[in-house]
Design an enzyme around this catalytic site. Structure first.
Site, PDB file in Angstrom:
ATOM      1  N   SER A  17      82.452  42.876 -55.529  1.00  0.00           N
ATOM      2  CA  SER A  17      82.473  44.345 -55.514  1.00  0.00           C
ATOM      3  C   SER A  17      83.743  44.898 -56.156  1.00  0.00           C
ATOM      4  O   SER A  17      83.688  45.781 -57.026  1.00  0.00           O
ATOM      5  CB  SER A  17      82.419  44.846 -54.068  1.00  0.00           C
ATOM      6  OG  SER A  17      81.349  44.260 -53.384  1.00  0.00           O
ATOM      7  N   CYS A  45      78.877  40.773 -51.305  1.00  0.00           N
ATOM      8  CA  CYS A  45      77.997  41.890 -50.942  1.00  0.00           C
ATOM      9  C   CYS A  45      76.579  41.679 -51.458  1.00  0.00           C
ATOM     10  O   CYS A  45      75.616  41.775 -50.707  1.00  0.00           O
ATOM     11  CB  CYS A  45      78.594  43.192 -51.480  1.00  0.00           C
ATOM     12  SG  CYS A  45      77.531  44.594 -51.201  1.00  0.00           S
ATOM     13  N   CYS A  50      76.095  42.173 -47.604  1.00  0.00           N
ATOM     14  CA  CYS A  50      75.434  43.440 -47.253  1.00  0.00           C
ATOM     15  C   CYS A  50      73.963  43.505 -47.676  1.00  0.00           C
ATOM     16  O   CYS A  50      73.101  43.885 -46.879  1.00  0.00           O
ATOM     17  CB  CYS A  50      76.141  44.621 -47.912  1.00  0.00           C
ATOM     18  SG  CYS A  50      77.874  44.398 -48.270  1.00  0.00           S
ATOM     19  N   LYS A  53      71.525  40.824 -46.211  1.00  0.00           N
ATOM     20  CA  LYS A  53      71.504  41.107 -44.773  1.00  0.00           C
ATOM     21  C   LYS A  53      70.610  42.303 -44.456  1.00  0.00           C
ATOM     22  O   LYS A  53      69.764  42.254 -43.576  1.00  0.00           O
ATOM     23  CB  LYS A  53      72.931  41.364 -44.298  1.00  0.00           C
ATOM     24  CG  LYS A  53      73.011  41.708 -42.865  1.00  0.00           C
ATOM     25  CD  LYS A  53      73.847  42.845 -42.425  1.00  0.00           C
ATOM     26  CE  LYS A  53      74.241  43.985 -43.235  1.00  0.00           C
ATOM     27  NZ  LYS A  53      75.607  44.438 -42.964  1.00  0.00           N
ATOM     28  N   TYR A 182      80.733  42.399 -36.191  1.00  0.00           N
ATOM     29  CA  TYR A 182      79.496  43.020 -36.647  1.00  0.00           C
ATOM     30  C   TYR A 182      78.546  42.035 -37.317  1.00  0.00           C
ATOM     31  O   TYR A 182      77.332  42.170 -37.198  1.00  0.00           O
ATOM     32  CB  TYR A 182      79.783  44.251 -37.529  1.00  0.00           C
ATOM     33  CG  TYR A 182      80.123  43.966 -38.967  1.00  0.00           C
ATOM     34  CD1 TYR A 182      79.135  43.936 -39.944  1.00  0.00           C
ATOM     35  CD2 TYR A 182      81.435  43.733 -39.367  1.00  0.00           C
ATOM     36  CE1 TYR A 182      79.445  43.677 -41.275  1.00  0.00           C
ATOM     37  CE2 TYR A 182      81.753  43.497 -40.685  1.00  0.00           C
ATOM     38  CZ  TYR A 182      80.760  43.464 -41.640  1.00  0.00           C
ATOM     39  OH  TYR A 182      81.062  43.202 -42.944  1.00  0.00           O
ATOM     40  N   GLU A 186      74.838  41.667 -35.999  1.00  0.00           N
ATOM     41  CA  GLU A 186      73.711  41.984 -36.891  1.00  0.00           C
ATOM     42  C   GLU A 186      72.747  40.805 -37.001  1.00  0.00           C
ATOM     43  O   GLU A 186      71.524  40.980 -36.925  1.00  0.00           O
ATOM     44  CB  GLU A 186      74.243  42.366 -38.272  1.00  0.00           C
ATOM     45  CG  GLU A 186      74.926  43.730 -38.268  1.00  0.00           C
ATOM     46  CD  GLU A 186      75.540  44.128 -39.601  1.00  0.00           C
ATOM     47  OE1 GLU A 186      75.782  45.320 -39.806  1.00  0.00           O
ATOM     48  OE2 GLU A 186      75.789  43.246 -40.451  1.00  0.00           O
ATOM     49  N   THR A 316      82.628  46.679 -48.535  1.00  0.00           N
ATOM     50  CA  THR A 316      82.365  46.841 -49.959  1.00  0.00           C
ATOM     51  C   THR A 316      82.914  48.161 -50.526  1.00  0.00           C
ATOM     52  O   THR A 316      83.614  48.147 -51.540  1.00  0.00           O
ATOM     53  CB  THR A 316      80.849  46.711 -50.217  1.00  0.00           C
ATOM     54  OG1 THR A 316      80.534  45.334 -50.069  1.00  0.00           O
ATOM     55  CG2 THR A 316      80.448  47.184 -51.593  1.00  0.00           C
ATOM     56  N   HIS A 441      65.182  71.057 -36.738  1.00  0.00           N
ATOM     57  CA  HIS A 441      64.291  70.773 -35.620  1.00  0.00           C
ATOM     58  C   HIS A 441      62.911  70.378 -36.119  1.00  0.00           C
ATOM     59  O   HIS A 441      62.428  70.969 -37.074  1.00  0.00           O
ATOM     60  CB  HIS A 441      64.187  72.027 -34.751  1.00  0.00           C
ATOM     61  CG  HIS A 441      63.386  71.809 -33.514  1.00  0.00           C
ATOM     62  ND1 HIS A 441      63.854  71.070 -32.449  1.00  0.00           N
ATOM     63  CD2 HIS A 441      62.130  72.222 -33.193  1.00  0.00           C
ATOM     64  CE1 HIS A 441      62.922  71.041 -31.516  1.00  0.00           C
ATOM     65  NE2 HIS A 441      61.876  71.721 -31.933  1.00  0.00           N
ATOM     66  N   GLU A 446      69.706  66.681 -34.280  1.00  0.00           N
ATOM     67  CA  GLU A 446      70.046  68.083 -33.986  1.00  0.00           C
ATOM     68  C   GLU A 446      71.019  68.163 -32.809  1.00  0.00           C
ATOM     69  O   GLU A 446      71.763  69.128 -32.665  1.00  0.00           O
ATOM     70  CB  GLU A 446      68.807  68.944 -33.759  1.00  0.00           C
ATOM     71  CG  GLU A 446      67.974  68.628 -32.549  1.00  0.00           C
ATOM     72  CD  GLU A 446      66.692  69.482 -32.511  1.00  0.00           C
ATOM     73  OE1 GLU A 446      66.794  70.693 -32.344  1.00  0.00           O
ATOM     74  OE2 GLU A 446      65.595  68.901 -32.674  1.00  0.00           O
TER      75      GLU A 446
HETATM   76  P1  FAD Z   1      83.640  39.350 -52.914  1.00  0.00           P
HETATM   77  O1  FAD Z   1      82.495  40.272 -52.976  1.00  0.00           O
HETATM   78  O2  FAD Z   1      83.611  38.264 -51.890  1.00  0.00           O
HETATM   79  O3  FAD Z   1      83.774  38.718 -54.364  1.00  0.00           O
HETATM   80  C1  FAD Z   1      84.672  37.679 -54.644  1.00  0.00           C
HETATM   81  C2  FAD Z   1      84.093  36.873 -55.792  1.00  0.00           C
HETATM   82  O4  FAD Z   1      85.106  36.031 -56.306  1.00  0.00           O
HETATM   83  C3  FAD Z   1      82.957  35.946 -55.393  1.00  0.00           C
HETATM   84  O5  FAD Z   1      81.858  36.175 -56.236  1.00  0.00           O
HETATM   85  C4  FAD Z   1      83.515  34.545 -55.569  1.00  0.00           C
HETATM   86  O6  FAD Z   1      82.528  33.623 -55.997  1.00  0.00           O
HETATM   87  C5  FAD Z   1      84.540  34.786 -56.656  1.00  0.00           C
HETATM   88  N1  FAD Z   1      85.661  33.828 -56.683  1.00  0.00           N
HETATM   89  C6  FAD Z   1      86.402  33.394 -55.643  1.00  0.00           C
HETATM   90  N2  FAD Z   1      87.399  32.612 -56.082  1.00  0.00           N
HETATM   91  C7  FAD Z   1      87.276  32.557 -57.425  1.00  0.00           C
HETATM   92  C8  FAD Z   1      88.025  31.904 -58.453  1.00  0.00           C
HETATM   93  N3  FAD Z   1      89.116  31.197 -58.175  1.00  0.00           N
HETATM   94  N4  FAD Z   1      87.608  32.040 -59.736  1.00  0.00           N
HETATM   95  C9  FAD Z   1      86.514  32.791 -60.045  1.00  0.00           C
HETATM   96  N5  FAD Z   1      85.782  33.426 -59.114  1.00  0.00           N
HETATM   97  C10 FAD Z   1      86.166  33.314 -57.825  1.00  0.00           C
HETATM   98  N6  FAD Z   1      80.451  45.338 -46.238  1.00  0.00           N
HETATM   99  C11 FAD Z   1      79.951  46.599 -46.113  1.00  0.00           C
HETATM  100  O7  FAD Z   1      80.581  47.550 -46.583  1.00  0.00           O
HETATM  101  N7  FAD Z   1      78.737  46.817 -45.495  1.00  0.00           N
HETATM  102  C12 FAD Z   1      77.999  45.798 -44.986  1.00  0.00           C
HETATM  103  O8  FAD Z   1      76.931  46.029 -44.429  1.00  0.00           O
HETATM  104  C13 FAD Z   1      78.499  44.490 -45.108  1.00  0.00           C
HETATM  105  N8  FAD Z   1      77.780  43.444 -44.646  1.00  0.00           N
HETATM  106  C14 FAD Z   1      78.266  42.181 -44.800  1.00  0.00           C
HETATM  107  C15 FAD Z   1      77.508  41.123 -44.314  1.00  0.00           C
HETATM  108  C16 FAD Z   1      77.959  39.835 -44.437  1.00  0.00           C
HETATM  109  C17 FAD Z   1      77.120  38.692 -43.909  1.00  0.00           C
HETATM  110  C18 FAD Z   1      79.214  39.574 -45.070  1.00  0.00           C
HETATM  111  C19 FAD Z   1      79.727  38.161 -45.210  1.00  0.00           C
HETATM  112  C20 FAD Z   1      79.974  40.613 -45.565  1.00  0.00           C
HETATM  113  C21 FAD Z   1      79.502  41.933 -45.434  1.00  0.00           C
HETATM  114  N9  FAD Z   1      80.247  43.019 -45.899  1.00  0.00           N
HETATM  115  C22 FAD Z   1      79.756  44.290 -45.757  1.00  0.00           C
HETATM  116  C23 FAD Z   1      81.589  42.839 -46.499  1.00  0.00           C
HETATM  117  C24 FAD Z   1      81.514  42.890 -48.030  1.00  0.00           C
HETATM  118  O9  FAD Z   1      80.564  41.971 -48.490  1.00  0.00           O
HETATM  119  C25 FAD Z   1      82.888  42.576 -48.609  1.00  0.00           C
HETATM  120  O10 FAD Z   1      83.838  43.445 -48.035  1.00  0.00           O
HETATM  121  C26 FAD Z   1      82.917  42.741 -50.119  1.00  0.00           C
HETATM  122  O11 FAD Z   1      81.972  41.927 -50.742  1.00  0.00           O
HETATM  123  C27 FAD Z   1      84.326  42.407 -50.639  1.00  0.00           C
HETATM  124  O12 FAD Z   1      84.344  42.446 -52.040  1.00  0.00           O
HETATM  125  P2  FAD Z   1      85.426  41.614 -52.847  1.00  0.00           P
HETATM  126  O13 FAD Z   1      85.299  42.046 -54.271  1.00  0.00           O
HETATM  127  O14 FAD Z   1      86.731  41.699 -52.195  1.00  0.00           O
HETATM  128  O15 FAD Z   1      85.002  40.094 -52.697  1.00  0.00           O
END
Ligand code: FAD
Length: 465
Positions: A17, A45, A50, A53, A182, A186, A316, A441, A446
């Protein structure tokens, strides 16, 4: 070295994200950007958080909808649920989104590198897929996190985490989930809704630490009423695999829980292992998260970190917001700190939680006097269906300024409501402005604008009636 002598202006490690948003925004501004992703575009995500899920949440809600429909005159034949079909459909959707993420980054003009990337120095990155080294003026770490595998738990190797839960070959008949955050809550509701005998084990006093106490308590009751076993103040001491492949989860209270699966949901670890942070002068905290200042700058001058890898607020929209602020700071001559105040959020439990602003406990510590408006009622939809489920709406008001400083909802579509209430609470709307708003309503929501008398007050931290 001059800026143009680097291979890239900006190198982003991690295509989740935060990373994708930083890469797209910077590339759209004409910067020479590359982004490396070691697994799949979209990150946690989209691929294992997210989105999948929420698709499983939708799937699990049909069992109640099916029962409710009878009260409204519908008659169906025998019900049958096909887990492999759900997982296949979910996987197709995730692949579609992954392609869109990938294409959008390329369309913005960033170079996409499908490889793990590690730091070799403050300006140098090595792509492990090709062993190629590239340089960049600025580097952003957006590597996210992964589930804590709980290495201290004997038998942890037999357990699954949220990552495997999305790919189980068969729907288990019974599951024990360890954790009270959470993600644990969930998944417990997803499995329960799909007909799985579900036990939630959590060492704390009550599930969902950090949420409003009334919401935590009422959700606990609602889950128990639906047949989930919720065991607070307990934990797992070991997990043993039996000869037939099933598992025994031994709890600290001395019980042995038989289950097809044991899922660990006890928090997440930052993806910083072997990332080369020490080589580049990037400091990590005790838990392995990247240390950053208010502008997401690490201890290395030209290296920044955003999203879950920094352990600030693991959501996210927050990761995306941090990316947007960073691009403002770096490339638009507009230093911008991420704003973590009044972040609305949801828990997709059943019933759902939607929350924004302070909990009652936190507000009582912040303000001298509070008015608390609270209502619990049976939503109209539950009348003909005969369902017991109640909805709770709670508003916390600073008595002095009349500002609504917290709203907490437990009930259908609470997450959707939190998004809208988030605007009002962020804008500093007063209770009088809530009261002046016409009700819609008949809706359940409400009640948000029709609670005219406080249920009780809190002065100096004490409830005064
Ligand atoms: P990430 O999305 O984790 O992306 C990191 C990326 O880096 C990954 O693709 C990984 O493969 C890559 N990577 C790692 N190391 C390396 C490397 N050395 N070289 C190249 N690539 C690499 N948030 C919400 O807001 N609402 C929700 O409902 C929600 N539900 C969730 C449910 C679950 C089960 C989980 C686990 C998380 C949930 N989250 C939710 C949290 C949300 O997914 C994260 O906060 C968000 O994805 C964080 O984004 P990010 O960019 O920091 O990391």
């Amino acid at each position: 070295m001059s800026a143009t002598s680097y291979d890239y202006d900006l190198f982003v490690i991690g295509g989740g994200s935060g990373g994708v948003r930083a890469a797209r925004r910077a590339a759209a501004l004409g910067k020479r950007v590359a982004i490396a992703e070691e697994y799949r575009f979209g990150g946690t995500c989209v691929i294992r958080g997210c989105v999948p899920k929420k698709l499983l949440v939708y799937a699990s809600q049909f069992s109640e909808a099916w029962e409710d429909a009878r009260g409204y005159g519908w008659q169906f034949g025998e019900k049958h649920f096909d887990w492999p079909q759900l997982i296949a459909n979910k996987d197709n959707e995730i692949e579609r989104l992954e392609r869109i993420y990938h294409a959008n980054v390329e369309k913005a003009g960033a170079k996409v590198l499908m490889s793990r990337a590690v730091l070799e120095g403050p300006h140098e990155i090595r792509l492990t897929a090709t062993d190629k080294r590239v340089t960049a003026e600025t580097i952003v770490l957006a590597t996210g996190g992964r589930p804590n595998p709980h290495p201290g738990l004997p038998g942890a190797e037999h357990c699954i985490t949220s990552e495997e839960a999305f790919h189980l070959k068969r729907l288990p008949q019974s599951i024990v989930i360890l954790g009270g955050g959470y993600i644990a809550v969930e998944f417990a509701n997803i499995f329960l809704g799909l007909g799985v005998e579900t036990t939630l084990v959590y060492r704390g006093q009550e599930i969902l630490q950090g949420f409003d106490d009334d919401v935590r308590h009422e959700l606990h009751q609602a889950m128990a009423q639906k047949g989930m076993s919720v065991r607070c103040r307990d934990t797992l001491e070991k997990v043993v695999q039996k000869p037939d492949g099933r598992l025994e989860a031994h709890t600290a209270c001395g019980d042995v829980l038989d289950a097809d699966e044991v899922m660990l949901a006890i928090g997440r670890k930052a993806n910083t292992e072997n990332l080369g942070c020490e080589t580049a002068g990037v400091e990590l905290d005790k838990r392995g998260a990247v240390v950053v200042d208010e502008y997401s700058r690490t201890t290395a001058d030209n290296i920044y970190a955003i999203g879950d890898v920094t352990h600030r607020m693991q959501l996210t929209p927050v990761a995306i917001h941090e990316a947007m602020c960073l691009v403002e700071t770096l490339y638009r001559n507009n230093p911008t700190k991420p704003d973590y105040d009044t972040v609305p959020t949801a828990v997709f439990s059943q019933p759902e939680i939607g929350t924004v602003g302070l909990t009652e406990a936190a507000a009582a510590e912040t303000y001298d006097e509070l008015e608390v408006y609270k209502t619990m009622f049976r939503p109209m939809k539950n009348t003909l269906s005969g369902r017991d489920g109640k909805m709770m709406i709670k508003l916390i008001v600073d008595a002095a300024s009349r500002r609504v400083v917290g709203t907490h909802i437990l009930g259908p579509d609470a997450g959707e409501l939190a998004q809208v209430l988030g605007i009002a609470v962020k804008a500093g709307v007063t209770k009088d402005q809530f009261d002046a708003t016409m009700a819609v309503h008949p809706t359940a929501s409400e009640e948000i604008v029709t609670m005219y008398e406080p249920s009780y007050r809190i002065r100096g931290g004490e409830r005064i009636g």
